[in-house]
Design an enzyme around this catalytic site. Structure first.
Site, short mmCIF file in Angstrom:
data_model
loop_
_atom_site.label_atom_id
_atom_site.label_comp_id
_atom_site.label_asym_id
_atom_site.label_seq_id
_atom_site.Cartn_x
_atom_site.Cartn_y
_atom_site.Cartn_z
N TYR A 294 0.85 -1.19 0.00
CA TYR A 294 0.00 0.00 0.00
C TYR A 294 0.89 1.25 0.00
O TYR A 294 1.69 1.45 0.91
CB TYR A 294 -0.90 -0.01 1.22
CG TYR A 294 -2.13 0.84 1.12
CD1 TYR A 294 -3.33 0.30 0.65
CD2 TYR A 294 -2.12 2.17 1.50
CE1 TYR A 294 -4.49 1.07 0.58
CE2 TYR A 294 -3.27 2.95 1.43
CZ TYR A 294 -4.45 2.39 0.97
OH TYR A 294 -5.59 3.16 0.89
N TYR A 344 -5.85 5.27 -7.19
CA TYR A 344 -6.09 5.14 -5.76
C TYR A 344 -7.51 4.62 -5.56
O TYR A 344 -8.47 5.38 -5.57
CB TYR A 344 -5.91 6.50 -5.08
CG TYR A 344 -6.21 6.49 -3.59
CD1 TYR A 344 -5.38 5.80 -2.71
CD2 TYR A 344 -7.31 7.16 -3.08
CE1 TYR A 344 -5.64 5.79 -1.35
CE2 TYR A 344 -7.58 7.17 -1.72
CZ TYR A 344 -6.75 6.47 -0.86
OH TYR A 344 -7.01 6.47 0.49
#
Length: 390
Positions: A294, A344
């Site tokens: 991430y 995202y």
């Protein structure tokens, strides 16, 4: 190994395009992604009997089910903490299937995060309310700590102080992600790699974070379909078996502001997740053929490498310099371009990329990949998964 390891598999992935202005509702984005994932799995909407998403998701399960044509469904669940929920949705789905609560579960996330509610704006522009999280933030905002970049900047500054890391060390993550995105036609930054010099020249957002240390804001949707390992054998795609799935919140956890711990240069909740993943799967960090970490902010990629056991405390910068994260390295990173380069989507697009790596269909396929570790949002209670061939 746990009984959950290998009992379920991801058999379908689907997404909308990734954009800065989708021009349609978040519900429509959700339905498009879910429909695409079901079709990719070789199933019908009526086969689905479970739905899992984020607490932050604006589209309810019943509206998605109604518009997609799912009909009756017997299991539904939501996972909190923003991006920290991504791999948690897989954990919930796998557990439900393993427990017999559902047979076919869809996990999804959709939002207009660029053209609608922009998460990067932080707390200052949000209306006041009385929940406990907002009360906790009230101890930070008077000191200029209002946005995610400002919160992470505090951790990054301390990490640099303790271990001698530099802005260039963070920038190398951005360069790697953008190189992957440059060859991914679905990525927002397709055809647009960057150099370390360009990273360093980008404007400050919250020192020591440059603009190119910070992920995008994206409109779009992503969905994944899970079934039992037995059922997966009869479906058209190579199954990506769920070999480990875990969630974790560490001692004195806060929402990206865990400043009261004895040390703020690590993210122990990710260490907790990693320990569970290795124990559940019976695998080790060196058994991974790639990693999807991430990357909403580059400094947290370094600390994740340390928490997951790829290197010691403060050693991630040297680990990166040694070439481990390159496509021909020991741990190719974010082959889709990550959230810095592709999109995202609160980490859900990263799980989809892990499935492609197992299938052998990534646009940046490094080699035959048997196992991939995926992490969810950092700085918050988080989650992780390992997917693999068996």
């Amino acid at each position: 190994m746990s009984g959950l390891s290998g009992a379920t598999a991801i058999v379908g992935i689907g997404a909308t395009e990734f954009s800065k202005e989708s021009g349609r509702s978040e519900l429509q984005l959700a339905c498009e992604a879910v429909t695409a994932a079901i079709a990719d799995a070789g199933l019908k909407p009526s086969d689905v009997d479970g739905l899992v998403t984020f607490t932050a998701e604006s589209s309810s399960e019943i509206h998605v089910a109604r518009n997609v044509g799912i009909g009756d469904f017997s299991f539904f669940s939501r996972v909190g903490y923003g991006g920290g929920a991504a791999c948690g949705t897989i954990a919930h789905a796998a557990a439900a299937i393993h427990a017999g609560l559902a047979d076919v579960v869809v996990c999804w996330r959709s939002f207009n995060e660029r053209s609608g509610e922009r998460y990067g704006l932080g707390q200052a522009s949000r209306p006041m309310d009385t929940n406990a999280d907002r009360a906790a933030y009230s101890w930070m905002t008077p000191y200029g700590l209002s946005t995610p970049a400002q919160w992470v900047g505090m951790f990054a500054q301390r990490y640099m102080h303790e271990y001698g890391a530099t802005s260039e060390d963070f920038g190398r993550i951005s360069v790697i992600d953008r190189a992957r995105a440059a060859t991914n036609p679905k990525a927002h930054f397709f055809g647009r790699p960057i150099t370390l010099e360009e990273h360093q020249a980008s404007r400050w957002i919250a020192e020591p974070l440059h603009l190119l240390d910070c992920c995008q804001e994206t409109d779009g949707g992503q969905a994944l379909v899970l079934v039992s390992a037995e059922r997966a054998k009869d479906l058209p795609n190579t199954p990506a078996y769920v070999l480990g799935a875990a969630q974790g919140a560490a001692d004195d956890q806060h929402m990206m502001t865990s400043y009261y711990r004895p040390s703020i240069s690590g993210i122990p909740e990710m260490g907790l997740v990693g320990d569970q993943l290795w124990r559940q799967s019976g695998l080790r960090p060196t058994d991974m053929g790639a990693a999807i970490l991430y990357d909403h902010f580059t400094p947290f990629v370094l600390t994740q490498l340390e928490e997951l056991g790829y290197c010691g405390r403060g050693e991630a910068a040297d680990y990166i310099l040694d070439g481990h994260l390159e496509l021909d390295g020991s741990l190719p990173l974010n082959t889709h371009g990550g959230q810095l380069g592709e999109a995202y989507l609160h980490g859900m697009n990263g799980i989809a990329e892990a499935v492609r790596l197992v299938r052998g269909t990534s646009v940046n396929q490094p080699r035959t990949v048997e196992n991939v570790v995926v992490t969810a949002g950092t700085g918050v209670p988080t989650s992780g998964v390992i997917v693999g061939v068996a």
